[in-house]
Motif scaffolding. Structure first.
Motif, PDB file in Angstrom:
ATOM      1  N   GLY A  83       0.795  -1.219   0.000  1.00  0.00           N
ATOM      2  CA  GLY A  83       0.000   0.000   0.000  1.00  0.00           C
ATOM      3  C   GLY A  83       0.829   1.271   0.000  1.00  0.00           C
ATOM      4  N   ILE A  84       2.075   1.168  -0.466  1.00  0.00           N
ATOM      5  CA  ILE A  84       2.923   2.353  -0.540  1.00  0.00           C
ATOM      6  C   ILE A  84       3.536   2.476  -1.927  1.00  0.00           C
ATOM      7  N   SER A  85       3.961   3.669  -2.237  1.00  0.00           N
ATOM      8  CA  SER A  85       4.636   3.925  -3.500  1.00  0.00           C
ATOM      9  C   SER A  85       6.146   3.849  -3.298  1.00  0.00           C
ATOM     10  N   ARG A  86       6.853   3.835  -4.399  1.00  0.00           N
ATOM     11  CA  ARG A  86       8.313   3.845  -4.371  1.00  0.00           C
ATOM     12  C   ARG A  86       8.821   5.115  -3.682  1.00  0.00           C
ATOM     13  N   VAL A  87       8.142   6.229  -3.901  1.00  0.00           N
ATOM     14  CA  VAL A  87       8.541   7.495  -3.295  1.00  0.00           C
ATOM     15  C   VAL A  87       8.368   7.425  -1.774  1.00  0.00           C
ATOM     16  N   GLN A  88       7.254   6.865  -1.314  1.00  0.00           N
ATOM     17  CA  GLN A  88       7.046   6.702   0.126  1.00  0.00           C
ATOM     18  C   GLN A  88       8.081   5.738   0.705  1.00  0.00           C
ATOM     19  N   TRP A  89       8.341   4.657  -0.015  1.00  0.00           N
ATOM     20  CA  TRP A  89       9.327   3.674   0.432  1.00  0.00           C
ATOM     21  C   TRP A  89      10.694   4.333   0.594  1.00  0.00           C
TER      22      TRP A  89
ATOM     23  N   GLY B 128      14.111   6.402   8.348  1.00  0.00           N
ATOM     24  CA  GLY B 128      14.449   5.300   9.239  1.00  0.00           C
ATOM     25  C   GLY B 128      15.944   5.098   9.397  1.00  0.00           C
ATOM     26  N   ARG B 129      16.680   5.355   8.343  1.00  0.00           N
ATOM     27  CA  ARG B 129      18.138   5.206   8.390  1.00  0.00           C
ATOM     28  C   ARG B 129      18.746   6.182   9.390  1.00  0.00           C
ATOM     29  N   ASP B 130      18.248   7.405   9.382  1.00  0.00           N
ATOM     30  CA  ASP B 130      18.812   8.447  10.239  1.00  0.00           C
ATOM     31  C   ASP B 130      18.029   8.642  11.537  1.00  0.00           C
ATOM     32  N   GLU B 131      16.916   7.940  11.693  1.00  0.00           N
ATOM     33  CA  GLU B 131      16.027   7.994  12.861  1.00  0.00           C
ATOM     34  C   GLU B 131      15.288   9.313  12.989  1.00  0.00           C
ATOM     35  N   GLU B 132      15.933  10.417  12.721  1.00  0.00           N
ATOM     36  CA  GLU B 132      15.277  11.733  12.694  1.00  0.00           C
ATOM     37  C   GLU B 132      15.941  12.537  11.604  1.00  0.00           C
ATOM     38  N   MET B 133      15.124  13.270  10.855  1.00  0.00           N
ATOM     39  CA  MET B 133      15.660  13.981   9.704  1.00  0.00           C
ATOM     40  C   MET B 133      14.914  15.296   9.522  1.00  0.00           C
ATOM     41  N   ILE B 134      15.628  16.295   9.079  1.00  0.00           N
ATOM     42  CA  ILE B 134      15.027  17.581   8.747  1.00  0.00           C
ATOM     43  C   ILE B 134      14.371  17.445   7.373  1.00  0.00           C
ATOM     44  N   GLN B 135      13.195  18.048   7.208  1.00  0.00           N
ATOM     45  CA  GLN B 135      12.447  17.931   5.958  1.00  0.00           C
ATOM     46  C   GLN B 135      13.278  18.369   4.759  1.00  0.00           C
ATOM     47  N   LYS B 136      14.036  19.440   4.878  1.00  0.00           N
ATOM     48  CA  LYS B 136      14.871  19.908   3.763  1.00  0.00           C
ATOM     49  C   LYS B 136      15.920  18.862   3.389  1.00  0.00           C
ATOM     50  N   GLN B 137      16.473  18.185   4.379  1.00  0.00           N
ATOM     51  CA  GLN B 137      17.458  17.139   4.104  1.00  0.00           C
ATOM     52  C   GLN B 137      16.821  16.014   3.292  1.00  0.00           C
ATOM     53  N   LEU B 138      15.585  15.656   3.637  1.00  0.00           N
ATOM     54  CA  LEU B 138      14.883  14.619   2.880  1.00  0.00           C
ATOM     55  C   LEU B 138      14.677  15.059   1.433  1.00  0.00           C
ATOM     56  N   SER B 139      14.289  16.310   1.231  1.00  0.00           N
ATOM     57  CA  SER B 139      14.131  16.852  -0.132  1.00  0.00           C
ATOM     58  C   SER B 139      15.423  16.716  -0.915  1.00  0.00           C
ATOM     59  N   ASP B 140      16.529  17.081  -0.274  1.00  0.00           N
ATOM     60  CA  ASP B 140      17.830  17.021  -0.952  1.00  0.00           C
ATOM     61  C   ASP B 140      18.217  15.585  -1.284  1.00  0.00           C
ATOM     62  N   LEU B 141      18.038  14.667  -0.345  1.00  0.00           N
ATOM     63  CA  LEU B 141      18.394  13.267  -0.584  1.00  0.00           C
ATOM     64  C   LEU B 141      17.548  12.652  -1.698  1.00  0.00           C
TER      65      LEU B 141
ATOM     66  N   ARG C  63       3.977  17.722   0.384  1.00  0.00           N
ATOM     67  CA  ARG C  63       2.795  16.907   0.036  1.00  0.00           C
ATOM     68  C   ARG C  63       3.016  15.443   0.413  1.00  0.00           C
ATOM     69  N   LEU C  64       4.212  14.941   0.179  1.00  0.00           N
ATOM     70  CA  LEU C  64       4.553  13.567   0.547  1.00  0.00           C
ATOM     71  C   LEU C  64       4.435  13.382   2.058  1.00  0.00           C
ATOM     72  N   ILE C  65       4.987  14.305   2.798  1.00  0.00           N
ATOM     73  CA  ILE C  65       4.952  14.241   4.258  1.00  0.00           C
ATOM     74  C   ILE C  65       3.509  14.330   4.765  1.00  0.00           C
ATOM     75  N   ASP C  66       2.718  15.217   4.164  1.00  0.00           N
ATOM     76  CA  ASP C  66       1.305  15.343   4.553  1.00  0.00           C
ATOM     77  C   ASP C  66       0.603  13.993   4.420  1.00  0.00           C
ATOM     78  N   ARG C  67       0.811  13.355   3.280  1.00  0.00           N
ATOM     79  CA  ARG C  67       0.167  12.064   3.016  1.00  0.00           C
ATOM     80  C   ARG C  67       0.643  10.991   3.990  1.00  0.00           C
ATOM     81  N   MET C  68       1.946  10.936   4.203  1.00  0.00           N
ATOM     82  CA  MET C  68       2.502   9.906   5.084  1.00  0.00           C
ATOM     83  C   MET C  68       2.114  10.143   6.546  1.00  0.00           C
ATOM     84  N   GLU C  69       1.984  11.396   6.922  1.00  0.00           N
ATOM     85  CA  GLU C  69       1.551  11.709   8.282  1.00  0.00           C
ATOM     86  C   GLU C  69       0.078  11.314   8.459  1.00  0.00           C
TER      87      GLU C  69
END
Length: 142
Positions: free
Chosen positions: A31-37, A44-57, A67-73
């Motif tokens: 029930g998840i997409s590749r982007v969510q995965w 999960g790798r970093d346990e806690e992450m800043i949203q901007k860091q996730l965008s960059d990665l 929008r991704l975070i909204d959906r996953m939350e």
């Protein structure tokens, strides 16, 4: 004469779409997409992450990340925590449900990568990665 079929970016785009669609099919059972995965992987790798860091990665715009975070939350996979000293700084962590889903689906990335590359020799894979890295570097410089 230029032929689109021989254009590296056209070939890479089509290959990327094919590979992504194949992996998306595998993840559909969870029930998840590749982007969510991918987001589950990095958070999960970093346990806690800043949203901007996730965008960059993930190499996606911050508005897409929001929008991704909204959906996953909303799905109960992640939690957001605002920094009291900086409103724009948002930390992300996985919920228990997110950690469980990550653990359940994690092996599919490795399995899929193995499956699509099983007939490629180690030497050819090293060459492929070297050439791809060079082309990405050039594209970033352009």
């Amino acid at each position: 004469m230029f032929k689109l079929e021989n254009c590296v970016s056209y070939i890479a785009t089509n290959a990327s779409k094919n590979l992504a669609e194949g992996f998306d099919k595998k993840l559909k059972a969870y029930g998840i997409s590749r982007v969510q995965w991918t987001a589950l992987y990095y958070i999960g790798r970093d346990e806690e992450m800043i949203q901007k860091q996730l965008s960059d990665l993930m190499r996606i715009r911050e508005s897409s990340t929001t929008r991704l975070i909204d959906r996953m939350e909303k799905e109960g996979l992640i939690k957001r925590k605002n920094d009291p000293d900086n409103r724009r700084k948002v930390s992300l962590t996985l919920t228990e449900k997110g950690r469980d889903l990550r653990a359940e689906s994690f092996h599919h990335g490795e399995e899929y990568s193995y499956y699509i590359s099983q007939d490629v020799s180690d030497e050819d894979m090293k060459t492929f990665m070297k050439v791809l890295d060079l082309m990405i570097k050039r594209a970033d410089e352009y």
